[in-house]
Design a protein around this motif. Sequence first.
Motif, PDB file in Angstrom:
ATOM      1  N   PHE A  24      36.019  43.650  42.762  1.00  0.00           N
ATOM      2  CA  PHE A  24      35.016  44.431  42.036  1.00  0.00           C
ATOM      3  C   PHE A  24      34.773  45.799  42.672  1.00  0.00           C
ATOM      4  O   PHE A  24      34.202  46.674  42.041  1.00  0.00           O
ATOM      5  CB  PHE A  24      33.708  43.643  41.927  1.00  0.00           C
ATOM      6  N   TYR A  26      37.369  47.687  44.017  1.00  0.00           N
ATOM      7  CA  TYR A  26      38.535  48.546  43.850  1.00  0.00           C
ATOM      8  C   TYR A  26      39.158  48.556  42.459  1.00  0.00           C
ATOM      9  O   TYR A  26      40.042  49.357  42.192  1.00  0.00           O
ATOM     10  CB  TYR A  26      39.603  48.184  44.887  1.00  0.00           C
ATOM     11  N   PHE A  27      38.708  47.660  41.588  1.00  0.00           N
ATOM     12  CA  PHE A  27      39.272  47.611  40.240  1.00  0.00           C
ATOM     13  C   PHE A  27      38.146  47.704  39.218  1.00  0.00           C
ATOM     14  O   PHE A  27      37.051  47.219  39.446  1.00  0.00           O
ATOM     15  CB  PHE A  27      40.069  46.316  40.015  1.00  0.00           C
ATOM     16  N   SER A  28      38.457  48.324  38.090  1.00  0.00           N
ATOM     17  CA  SER A  28      37.455  48.402  37.031  1.00  0.00           C
ATOM     18  C   SER A  28      37.498  47.111  36.217  1.00  0.00           C
ATOM     19  O   SER A  28      38.471  46.359  36.270  1.00  0.00           O
ATOM     20  CB  SER A  28      37.707  49.625  36.147  1.00  0.00           C
ATOM     21  N   ARG A  29      36.443  46.892  35.470  1.00  0.00           N
ATOM     22  CA  ARG A  29      36.364  45.702  34.637  1.00  0.00           C
ATOM     23  C   ARG A  29      37.049  45.972  33.307  1.00  0.00           C
ATOM     24  O   ARG A  29      37.028  47.098  32.857  1.00  0.00           O
ATOM     25  CB  ARG A  29      34.894  45.325  34.437  1.00  0.00           C
ATOM     26  N   ALA A  32      39.014  43.579  37.095  1.00  0.00           N
ATOM     27  CA  ALA A  32      38.356  42.957  38.249  1.00  0.00           C
ATOM     28  C   ALA A  32      37.959  41.514  37.943  1.00  0.00           C
ATOM     29  O   ALA A  32      38.116  40.623  38.783  1.00  0.00           O
ATOM     30  CB  ALA A  32      37.120  43.761  38.655  1.00  0.00           C
ATOM     31  N   ASP A  33      37.456  41.281  36.712  1.00  0.00           N
ATOM     32  CA  ASP A  33      37.080  39.921  36.305  1.00  0.00           C
ATOM     33  C   ASP A  33      38.296  38.999  36.279  1.00  0.00           C
ATOM     34  O   ASP A  33      38.242  37.865  36.757  1.00  0.00           O
ATOM     35  CB  ASP A  33      36.427  39.943  34.920  1.00  0.00           C
ATOM     36  N   TYR A  86      26.728  41.294  39.173  1.00  0.00           N
ATOM     37  CA  TYR A  86      27.488  41.876  38.073  1.00  0.00           C
ATOM     38  C   TYR A  86      27.217  41.237  36.717  1.00  0.00           C
ATOM     39  O   TYR A  86      27.885  41.551  35.740  1.00  0.00           O
ATOM     40  CB  TYR A  86      28.992  41.797  38.361  1.00  0.00           C
ATOM     41  N   HIS A 151      34.140  42.157  28.100  1.00  0.00           N
ATOM     42  CA  HIS A 151      34.835  43.441  28.040  1.00  0.00           C
ATOM     43  C   HIS A 151      35.925  43.496  26.967  1.00  0.00           C
ATOM     44  O   HIS A 151      36.466  44.551  26.692  1.00  0.00           O
ATOM     45  CB  HIS A 151      35.385  43.809  29.421  1.00  0.00           C
TER      46      HIS A 151
END
Length: 195
Positions: A24, A26-29, A32-33, A86, A151
């Motif tokens: 969470f 370093y990566f966008s959602r 990341a999820d 989150y 998302h």
Amino acid sequence: MKWTIPNILTLLRMLAAPMVAVMFLYFSRPLADWLALLLFAGASITDWFDGYLARLWKQETKLGTMLDPIADKAMVLIALTILVGYTESSWTPWIVLPATVILFREVFVSGLREFLGDTAGTLKVTKLAKWKTTAQMVAIAVLFSRGIFEHHHAFIGMEWAARTGVALLWIAAFLTLVTGVDYLLKALPFLKEDE
């Protein structure tokens, strides 16, 4: 120290715990999820395999006995922290209370075991405690999947994951509370002051 395959699996599970949080950072959602879910689910599966293989191959070691509960607790506690941080605000209150019960019990039982030292064998892991850990891990995995549905704008999947995940988390919290009380009752004779 003996490095067996079961011990290596346990160590990998322990190292995977903080990596869930890193996803969470370093990566966008929703990537990341996805990564957190895959990492968490994969690590959770090793929880069953390491114990099974250790018994099957007669490779139960002190190192594995020490690392296994630490790895379990690290996985659950870090994942719960991420979920609370989150999760969409409307679901947060439903996650915070069971997460608090779980966090409190894990810290409490760890403290009991540390205090009891050599007599900590009194607090051996019970079958109900294993079910508790399984319930926690399944609940957390389902709640991580909620972020994926959210998302991708899949409202039905998102609602199913939220409701199912929260229900499972409450069941896990109940089992967590019951096992915590059980451990406390077992420890009480060792907590009495000398007359």
